[in-house]
Design a protein around this motif. Structure first.
Motif, PDB file in Angstrom:
ATOM      1  N   SER A  56       0.788  -1.312   0.100  1.00  0.00           N
ATOM      2  CA  SER A  56      -0.271  -0.038  -0.029  1.00  0.00           C
ATOM      3  C   SER A  56       0.727   1.238  -0.006  1.00  0.00           C
ATOM      4  CB  SER A  56      -0.944   0.105   1.264  1.00  0.00           C
ATOM      5  OG  SER A  56      -1.612   1.119   1.153  1.00  0.00           O
ATOM      6  N   ALA A  57       2.027   1.189   0.957  1.00  0.00           N
ATOM      7  CA  ALA A  57       2.724   2.357   0.839  1.00  0.00           C
ATOM      8  C   ALA A  57       3.656   2.787  -0.554  1.00  0.00           C
ATOM      9  CB  ALA A  57       3.826   2.271   1.981  1.00  0.00           C
ATOM     10  N   MET A  58       3.834   1.541  -1.357  1.00  0.00           N
ATOM     11  CA  MET A  58       4.617   1.625  -2.473  1.00  0.00           C
ATOM     12  C   MET A  58       3.716   2.275  -3.519  1.00  0.00           C
ATOM     13  SD  MET A  58       6.657  -2.064  -2.459  1.00  0.00           S
ATOM     14  CE  MET A  58       7.078  -1.587  -4.396  1.00  0.00           C
ATOM     15  N   ALA A  59       2.239   1.820  -3.280  1.00  0.00           N
ATOM     16  CA  ALA A  59       1.375   2.141  -4.581  1.00  0.00           C
ATOM     17  C   ALA A  59       1.074   3.692  -4.493  1.00  0.00           C
ATOM     18  CB  ALA A  59      -0.164   1.420  -4.402  1.00  0.00           C
ATOM     19  N   ASN A  60       1.180   4.341  -3.057  1.00  0.00           N
ATOM     20  CA  ASN A  60       0.943   5.752  -2.798  1.00  0.00           C
ATOM     21  C   ASN A  60       2.191   6.597  -3.057  1.00  0.00           C
ATOM     22  OD1 ASN A  60      -1.621   5.189  -1.899  1.00  0.00           O
ATOM     23  ND2 ASN A  60      -0.761   5.062   0.240  1.00  0.00           N
ATOM     24  N   GLU A  61       3.299   5.906  -3.441  1.00  0.00           N
ATOM     25  CA  GLU A  61       4.696   6.803  -4.058  1.00  0.00           C
ATOM     26  C   GLU A  61       4.452   7.055  -5.317  1.00  0.00           C
ATOM     27  OE1 GLU A  61       7.946   4.459  -3.032  1.00  0.00           O
ATOM     28  OE2 GLU A  61       7.874   4.508  -1.021  1.00  0.00           O
ATOM     29  N   PRO A  62       4.883   8.265  -6.045  1.00  0.00           N
ATOM     30  CA  PRO A  62       4.579   8.590  -7.314  1.00  0.00           C
ATOM     31  C   PRO A  62       5.843   7.954  -8.262  1.00  0.00           C
ATOM     32  CG  PRO A  62       6.201  10.270  -6.149  1.00  0.00           C
ATOM     33  CD  PRO A  62       5.716   9.407  -4.723  1.00  0.00           C
ATOM     34  N   THR A  63       5.470   7.571  -9.055  1.00  0.00           N
ATOM     35  CA  THR A  63       6.150   6.689 -10.053  1.00  0.00           C
ATOM     36  C   THR A  63       7.112   7.626 -10.864  1.00  0.00           C
ATOM     37  OG1 THR A  63       4.105   5.175 -10.724  1.00  0.00           O
ATOM     38  CG2 THR A  63       5.817   5.267 -12.355  1.00  0.00           C
ATOM     39  N   PRO A  64       8.320   7.297 -11.038  1.00  0.00           N
ATOM     40  CA  PRO A  64       9.430   7.861 -11.556  1.00  0.00           C
ATOM     41  C   PRO A  64       9.378   8.126 -13.089  1.00  0.00           C
ATOM     42  CG  PRO A  64      10.331   6.554  -9.977  1.00  0.00           C
ATOM     43  CD  PRO A  64       8.950   6.052 -10.216  1.00  0.00           C
ATOM     44  N   PRO A  65       9.737   9.242 -13.731  1.00  0.00           N
ATOM     45  CA  PRO A  65       9.342   9.156 -14.982  1.00  0.00           C
ATOM     46  C   PRO A  65      10.304   8.154 -16.010  1.00  0.00           C
ATOM     47  CG  PRO A  65      10.120  11.296 -14.061  1.00  0.00           C
ATOM     48  CD  PRO A  65      10.113  10.264 -12.985  1.00  0.00           C
ATOM     49  N   GLY A  66       9.880   7.408 -16.911  1.00  0.00           N
ATOM     50  CA  GLY A  66      10.383   6.470 -17.711  1.00  0.00           C
ATOM     51  C   GLY A  66      10.341   5.078 -16.985  1.00  0.00           C
ATOM     52  N   TYR A  67       9.122   4.981 -15.985  1.00  0.00           N
ATOM     53  CA  TYR A  67       8.773   3.880 -15.275  1.00  0.00           C
ATOM     54  C   TYR A  67       7.434   3.612 -15.276  1.00  0.00           C
ATOM     55  CZ  TYR A  67      13.553   3.277 -13.347  1.00  0.00           C
ATOM     56  OH  TYR A  67      15.000   3.004 -13.112  1.00  0.00           O
ATOM     57  N   TYR A  68       7.054   2.421 -15.074  1.00  0.00           N
ATOM     58  CA  TYR A  68       5.507   1.847 -14.946  1.00  0.00           C
ATOM     59  C   TYR A  68       5.457   1.223 -13.855  1.00  0.00           C
ATOM     60  CZ  TYR A  68       1.211  -0.321 -16.047  1.00  0.00           C
ATOM     61  OH  TYR A  68      -0.134  -0.810 -15.851  1.00  0.00           O
ATOM     62  N   ARG A  69       4.490   1.496 -12.944  1.00  0.00           N
ATOM     63  CA  ARG A  69       4.047   0.384 -11.763  1.00  0.00           C
ATOM     64  C   ARG A  69       2.948  -0.480 -12.163  1.00  0.00           C
ATOM     65  NH1 ARG A  69       5.387   1.600  -6.546  1.00  0.00           N
ATOM     66  NH2 ARG A  69       5.897   3.691  -7.141  1.00  0.00           N
ATOM     67  N   VAL A  70       3.523  -1.641 -11.856  1.00  0.00           N
ATOM     68  CA  VAL A  70       2.532  -2.755 -12.212  1.00  0.00           C
ATOM     69  C   VAL A  70       1.232  -2.635 -11.334  1.00  0.00           C
ATOM     70  CG1 VAL A  70       2.249  -5.389 -12.542  1.00  0.00           C
ATOM     71  CG2 VAL A  70       4.548  -4.278 -12.982  1.00  0.00           C
ATOM     72  N   LYS A  71       0.018  -2.849 -12.127  1.00  0.00           N
ATOM     73  CA  LYS A  71      -1.128  -3.246 -11.565  1.00  0.00           C
ATOM     74  C   LYS A  71      -1.699  -4.432 -11.766  1.00  0.00           C
ATOM     75  CE  LYS A  71      -2.423   1.822 -13.034  1.00  0.00           C
ATOM     76  NZ  LYS A  71      -1.203   1.923 -13.648  1.00  0.00           N
ATOM     77  N   ARG A  72      -2.645  -4.760 -10.905  1.00  0.00           N
ATOM     78  CA  ARG A  72      -3.462  -6.026 -10.959  1.00  0.00           C
ATOM     79  C   ARG A  72      -3.756  -6.329 -12.387  1.00  0.00           C
ATOM     80  NH1 ARG A  72      -3.987  -9.083  -6.860  1.00  0.00           N
ATOM     81  NH2 ARG A  72      -3.963  -7.605  -5.262  1.00  0.00           N
ATOM     82  N   GLY A  73      -3.607  -7.625 -13.026  1.00  0.00           N
ATOM     83  CA  GLY A  73      -3.925  -7.849 -14.124  1.00  0.00           C
ATOM     84  C   GLY A  73      -3.302  -7.782 -15.363  1.00  0.00           C
ATOM     85  N   ASP A  74      -2.133  -6.778 -15.049  1.00  0.00           N
ATOM     86  CA  ASP A  74      -1.109  -6.736 -16.203  1.00  0.00           C
ATOM     87  C   ASP A  74      -0.216  -7.827 -16.521  1.00  0.00           C
ATOM     88  OD1 ASP A  74      -1.673  -3.800 -16.503  1.00  0.00           O
ATOM     89  OD2 ASP A  74       0.015  -3.210 -14.972  1.00  0.00           O
ATOM     90  N   THR A  75       0.075  -7.787 -17.927  1.00  0.00           N
ATOM     91  CA  THR A  75       1.250  -8.767 -18.268  1.00  0.00           C
ATOM     92  C   THR A  75       2.273  -7.931 -18.922  1.00  0.00           C
ATOM     93  OG1 THR A  75       0.017  -8.772 -20.523  1.00  0.00           O
ATOM     94  CG2 THR A  75      -0.496 -10.274 -18.779  1.00  0.00           C
ATOM     95  N   LEU A  76       3.218  -8.301 -19.213  1.00  0.00           N
ATOM     96  CA  LEU A  76       4.353  -7.671 -19.850  1.00  0.00           C
ATOM     97  C   LEU A  76       4.213  -7.194 -21.068  1.00  0.00           C
ATOM     98  CD1 LEU A  76       7.335  -6.517 -18.519  1.00  0.00           C
ATOM     99  CD2 LEU A  76       8.037  -8.494 -19.958  1.00  0.00           C
ATOM    100  N   LEU A  77       3.594  -8.243 -21.869  1.00  0.00           N
ATOM    101  CA  LEU A  77       3.227  -7.914 -23.176  1.00  0.00           C
ATOM    102  C   LEU A  77       2.264  -6.844 -23.391  1.00  0.00           C
ATOM    103  CD1 LEU A  77       3.599  -8.701 -26.260  1.00  0.00           C
ATOM    104  CD2 LEU A  77       1.747 -10.388 -25.588  1.00  0.00           C
TER     105      LEU A  77
END
Length: 293
Positions: A56-77
Motif C-alpha cells: 500500500s505504501a509503495m502504491a502511494n509513491e509517485p512513479t518516477p519518469p520512464g517507469y511504470y508501476r505494475v497493476k493487478r491484471g497486467d502482463t508484460l506484453l
C-alpha cells in the motif's frame, strides 16, 4: 443362631446432610458456570499484514519518469504494447529472467536506459553551462558550444516564429506513411475507449501485409482478445499490430519490408473473419486512417 447385622455404609443422618447440601452444590456450580459465561472475552489481537502495508505504501509513491508501476491484471506484453516497446527489451532493461513473473506495484523501466542517461546528461550539462553557452544536438554525448560573436562571418538567426520561412514550420502530417495491411472493407472504425484500431473484413486465408518496414517484436497468441497477433516496430515512435490471424508467417526478431506478407487473415479470438489493425504512437493507440495511403 445369631443373625449377622450389616450396618449401612451411610447413616441416616449423613444421608440427610448430603441431601440437604446437594441443592447448594448445584447452585454453586450453576453460579460458577454463569459467572464464567458472563466474563468478557479478550478480543484476538489484529493481524498486521506487513506485505500488504508495504504494498500500500509503495502504491502511494509517485512513479518516477520512464517507469511504470505494475497493476493487478497486467502482463508484460500488454505493458510493452501500451508503451510502444518490445517486451523483450523491457525484460532486458529490468533483468527479468522470466517475463511472466511480474508483481503488483513493481516498478518497471519502460524506456531505454541509454536514452534516459543521455537525456539526463544533456540536462545536467545545460545547467552547468556558463552564460552564453548552450547544448547542441548530437548522436552521442552532449556537446557544448559557446554562442559568442564570430568576427569572421555574420549569421542571422531567426527567433520570431511568425517571421520564419515555410521550411522551418512544424510539419502537420504524420511522421510515417503506411500501406493498407489487407484488402477489404472497414467494418469497424477507430473509437477511443471502444476500438483501438480498425477492423477490415476479408476471407479466410487472405494475405495480411506489413504496413511499413520494421522489425517483428511479437508473434504469438498470448495477448487476450487479439488471437494470433503480430506486432511490428517501425522506429522508436511507431508500432503496428495485426490481430485475429489464422496463421503467422513471421517470428520475433524478423525484419520485414513494407507490403511483405506476414500472416493470413482469420477469426481467432473473434466472431468473424477480419483483420484488426492498430497503430500505436509511443504506445498510445491512434486512428490508423490518418496514416494509411
Amino acid at each position: 443362631m445369631k443373625r449377622l447385622i450389616v450396618k449401612p455404609l451411610f447413616s441416616v443422618d449423613l444421608k440427610r446432610a448430603l441431601a440437604s447440601t446437594a441443592p447448594l452444590a448445584i447452585t454453586l456450580a450453576v453460579g460458577l458456570a454463569l459467572a464464567g459465561c458472563s466474563t468478557p472475552r479478550t478480543k484476538p489481537a489484529p493481524i498486521n499484514d506487513r506485505n500488504a502495508s508495504i504494498s500500500s505504501a509503495m502504491a502511494n509513491e509517485p512513479t518516477p519518469p520512464g517507469y511504470y508501476r505494475v497493476k493487478r491484471g497486467d502482463t508484460l506484453l500488454r505493458i510493452s504494447l501500451d508503451h510502444g516497446q518490445s517486451y523483450k527489451d523491457i525484460a532486458l532493461w529490468n533483468n527479468l529472467s522470466d517475463p511472466n513473473q511480474i508483481e503488483v506495484d513493481q516498478l518497471l523501466l519502460i524506456k531505454s536506459p541509454t536514452a534516459s542517461k543521455s537525456a539526463s546528461a544533456a540536462s545536467a550539462a545545460s545547467k552547468k553551462l556558463p552564460a552564453g553557452e548552450s547544448v547542441v544536438g548530437g548522436t552521442g554525448a552532449a556537446k557544448t558550444a559557446a554562442l559568442k560573436p564570430d568576427t569572421t562571418k555574420t549569421e542571422t538567426i531567426k527567433t520570431d516564429p511568425l517571421k520564419s520561412d515555410a521550411s522551418s514550420s512544424p510539419v502537420a502530417e504524420p511522421g510515417i506513411r503506411l500501406s493498407w495491411p489487407a484488402q477489404g472493407k472497414v467494418v469497424e472504425e477507430f473509437s477511443e475507449g471502444k476500438n483501438k484500431g480498425i477492423d477490415i473484413a476479408g476471407k479466410l486465408g487472405e494475405p495480411v501485409q506489413s504496413a511499413a518496414d520494421g522489425k517483428v517484436v511479437y508473434a504469438g497468441n498470448s495477448l487476450r482478445g487479439y488471437g494470433n497477433l503480430v506486432i511490428v516496430k517501425h522506429d522508436n515512435t511507431y508500432l503496428t499490430a495485426y490481430a485475429y490471424n489464422k496463421s503467422l508467417l513471421v517470428k520475433e526478431g524478423d525484419s520485414v519490408r513494407k507490403g511483405q506478407k506476414i500472416a493470413e487473415m482469420g477469426d481467432t479470438d473473434t466472431n468473424a473473419v477480419k483483420l484488426h489493425f492498430e497503430v500505436r504512437v509511443n504506445g498510445k493507440p491512434v486512428n490508423p486512417m490518418q496514416f494509411l495511403q
